[in-house]
Design a protein around this motif. Sequence first.
Motif, PDB file in Angstrom:
ATOM      1  N   SER A 261       0.853  -1.193   0.000  1.00  0.00           N
ATOM      2  CA  SER A 261       0.000   0.000   0.000  1.00  0.00           C
ATOM      3  C   SER A 261       0.882   1.233   0.000  1.00  0.00           C
ATOM      4  N   LEU A 262       0.355   2.296  -0.575  1.00  0.00           N
ATOM      5  CA  LEU A 262       1.058   3.566  -0.633  1.00  0.00           C
ATOM      6  C   LEU A 262       0.338   4.596   0.227  1.00  0.00           C
ATOM      7  N   SER A 272       6.063   4.908   1.273  1.00  0.00           N
ATOM      8  CA  SER A 272       5.657   3.651   1.874  1.00  0.00           C
ATOM      9  C   SER A 272       6.572   3.311   3.036  1.00  0.00           C
ATOM     10  N   THR A 280       6.203   0.259  -3.807  1.00  0.00           N
ATOM     11  CA  THR A 280       6.618   0.535  -2.427  1.00  0.00           C
ATOM     12  C   THR A 280       8.140   0.482  -2.273  1.00  0.00           C
ATOM     13  N   TYR A 284      10.220   3.767  -0.671  1.00  0.00           N
ATOM     14  CA  TYR A 284      10.316   3.323   0.711  1.00  0.00           C
ATOM     15  C   TYR A 284      10.936   4.424   1.575  1.00  0.00           C
TER      16      TYR A 284
END
Length: 315
Positions: A261-262, A272, A280, A284
Amino acid sequence: MVIPQAYLSSSIAYPGPKLPFPRAVDYHKPGRPQVPNGLGIIYVLASASYLFSIYFLGSFFGLMNDEVVNGALPLAACILFGGFLGLVDDWMDLRWRYKAFTPLVASLPLVALRQGHPVMATYFFGRIDFRAFGLPGLLLYYAIIIPTIVTVTTNTVNQLGGLNGLETLCPLTVMVALAVVAPDMAILLLVPIATLATLAAFNFTGRIFVGNVGSYSFGITLAAFAIIANREQALLIGIMPYIINSSMILLNYFLWRRMPSLSMTPEGLLYSEHRRSFQTLFCYRKPTKERVLVLKIVAVFVFSSALAILITYLS
């Protein structure tokens, strides 16, 4: 960043072309606007019409070589099957347990018309001629290997989406590479590439979504053309980022029941707190603009596609 009050409601349409298509929410834009969805049907209709025209002109007037003419019909049928399956998914929102196997249906034209050459060069087992095994070998190639290639390719293409441009620019890059490594059959991809490039321009700028009807038909085009042109190894190299992305998603889901999920900052940047997919992984703990994130992922496909071209011409 101040978000206009009008865009805080997802029922407000995103500024763009007024098209007679259902609208879907763009979850990665401030205010979650709605944009026209399902524009991939344009690709299906344009590509299938073009391929049927090639078959007609070749069959009646002999304007093209037999390999091109014989490959046009099954490729058109596969794209139509893929478009239909994508429409069903868009309408019914199928569960992944059912969706994963629907591309098997789209491989039927290739199997029924015995497309592809039952001789494959593999990296681990060398060159395998399935004809040497008689009927069991041919059944293995046409009834198992071809459906597997179509199913894996279509599902992995379908799993990499959600951001504007991903569902169009990535398959476009691989499709161009396949046309380059199979120049004698590249005419089959002339209109599909042109149509996909046009849709990509609108999709990348956030004005349309292609929907599952698009991602399914794009993926099936890649698989079917690679089989018809006997360029399965180039396909494998080109779609390797798709395979890696799907492996990350599936491993996280089956081992830890976690999905990627973002999140979005107030400024509209995506980030993310985990690494469970390509999206993601590239943002990250690093807020990134959506277009920058998409272009980073597309760059990976440019590399894999260039590698596919290089290895094909060197081997």
